[in-house]
Design a protein around this motif. Structure first.
Motif, mmCIF file in Angstrom:
data_model
loop_
_atom_site.group_PDB
_atom_site.id
_atom_site.type_symbol
_atom_site.label_atom_id
_atom_site.label_comp_id
_atom_site.label_asym_id
_atom_site.label_seq_id
_atom_site.Cartn_x
_atom_site.Cartn_y
_atom_site.Cartn_z
ATOM 1 N N VAL A 19 42.176 38.289 38.785
ATOM 2 C CA VAL A 19 41.475 37.027 39.030
ATOM 3 C C VAL A 19 41.337 36.778 40.530
ATOM 4 O O VAL A 19 40.262 36.384 41.023
ATOM 5 N N THR A 20 42.417 37.010 41.260
ATOM 6 C CA THR A 20 42.379 36.813 42.707
ATOM 7 C C THR A 20 41.389 37.768 43.352
ATOM 8 O O THR A 20 40.645 37.399 44.277
ATOM 9 N N PHE A 21 41.328 39.004 42.869
ATOM 10 C CA PHE A 21 40.393 39.983 43.424
ATOM 11 C C PHE A 21 38.951 39.534 43.217
ATOM 12 O O PHE A 21 38.117 39.645 44.123
ATOM 13 N N SER A 22 38.660 39.035 42.042
ATOM 14 C CA SER A 22 37.284 38.601 41.761
ATOM 15 C C SER A 22 36.888 37.439 42.662
ATOM 16 O O SER A 22 35.774 37.410 43.220
ATOM 17 N N LYS A 23 37.805 36.475 42.841
ATOM 18 C CA LYS A 23 37.479 35.316 43.667
ATOM 19 C C LYS A 23 37.291 35.719 45.128
ATOM 20 O O LYS A 23 36.307 35.338 45.778
ATOM 21 N N ARG A 24 38.237 36.488 45.629
ATOM 22 C CA ARG A 24 38.160 36.876 47.043
ATOM 23 C C ARG A 24 36.970 37.811 47.300
ATOM 24 O O ARG A 24 36.335 37.738 48.348
ATOM 25 N N ILE A 47 33.515 47.939 48.972
ATOM 26 C CA ILE A 47 34.788 47.533 48.375
ATOM 27 C C ILE A 47 35.074 48.438 47.174
ATOM 28 O O ILE A 47 34.208 48.628 46.315
ATOM 29 N N PHE A 48 36.290 48.945 47.111
ATOM 30 C CA PHE A 48 36.774 49.687 45.949
ATOM 31 C C PHE A 48 37.940 48.914 45.354
ATOM 32 O O PHE A 48 38.893 48.563 46.066
ATOM 33 N N SER A 49 37.847 48.652 44.061
ATOM 34 C CA SER A 49 38.930 47.943 43.385
ATOM 35 C C SER A 49 40.096 48.890 43.134
ATOM 36 O O SER A 49 40.010 50.101 43.389
ATOM 37 N N SER A 50 41.200 48.336 42.660
ATOM 38 C CA SER A 50 42.367 49.156 42.365
ATOM 39 C C SER A 50 42.098 50.171 41.251
ATOM 40 O O SER A 50 42.772 51.196 41.160
ATOM 41 N N ARG A 51 41.108 49.902 40.427
ATOM 42 C CA ARG A 51 40.733 50.826 39.340
ATOM 43 C C ARG A 51 39.653 51.816 39.778
ATOM 44 O O ARG A 51 39.190 52.622 38.961
#
Length: 221
Positions: A19-24, A47-51
């Motif tokens: 959730v924090t990743f999506s908001k930021r 940006i690369f997400s943790s996945r």
């Protein structure tokens, strides 16, 4: 009360972290877009997400911006290498000069210790003789300078003596003048008024008189 800065740590809960990743991420993409529009800046955001999921934003073209970035970095690196290669001879000359100066300083320190009578254990007879001659020359120069300073001090004392003698003569002359003042005409007039018979007595004193010694004698008419 001033609160201390909280230390930023990784969010352990996976749901909260997502959730924090999506908001930021959305906020970051929005700020990048606003910056490109307001300031007319060329922006490329990756940006690369943790996945491993990719999110990107580009104000013009991502490929063109990345190529521009690579050209800029290569140009800076080559310029930096050129500067290093250009300054390399100067650096080597400075290092060699510093090494020679260090050796010279060490030799001067050794000579200084020998002049002070230290570190003479490994000195040969010729070195000791040269050192003795050098000390004698230095001592003769010191004595010559000492005599010169001594003569200068004597000359200064003589000049001071002359000055004191002249001042003493001036003071003595002034003292005697004050002790023997001359009589003014007014003083002479006052003396004449006090002794009106001064002229008569002086004229009488010029007349010869007979001096009688013994008992008085009878005189005839």
């Amino acid at each position: 009360m001033v609160r201390g800065k909280t230390q930023m740590r990784r969010i352990e809960n996976a749901t909260s972290r997502q959730v924090t990743f999506s908001k930021r991420r959305n906020g970051l993409l929005k700020k990048a877009f606003e910056l490109s529009v307001l300031c007319d800046a060329e922006i490329a955001l990756i940006i690369f997400s943790s996945r491993g999921k990719l999110y990107e934003f580009s104000s013009s073209s991502m490929q063109a911006t990345v190529e521009r970035y690579l050209r800029h970095t290569r140009s800076n690196q080559s310029h930096h290498l050129d500067q290093l290669s250009a300054h390399q001879p100067d650096l080597q000359s400075v290092q060699s000069e510093a090494a020679s100066l260090l050796k010279e300083i060490e030799s001067v320190e050794v000579a200084k210790r020998k002049l002070l009578g230290e570190g003479l254990g490994k000195s040969s007879y010729e070195e000791l003789q040269q050192l003795e001659q050098q000390l004698e020359r230095s001592l003769s120069h010191i004595r010559a300078r000492k005599n010169e300073v001594y003569r200068e001090q004597i000359e200064q004392l003589k000049e001071k003596e002359k000055h004191l003698i002249a001042e003493n003569a001036k003071l003595a002359k002034k003292y005697f003048v004050e002790e023997e003042p001359q009589q003014s005409p007014t003083d002479q007039i006052q003396i004449a008024e006090v002794s009106p018979n001064y002229a008569e007595s002086s004229s009488i004193s010029d007349v010869e008189t007979d001096l009688f010694i013994g008992p008085p004698k009878s005189r005839s008419k």
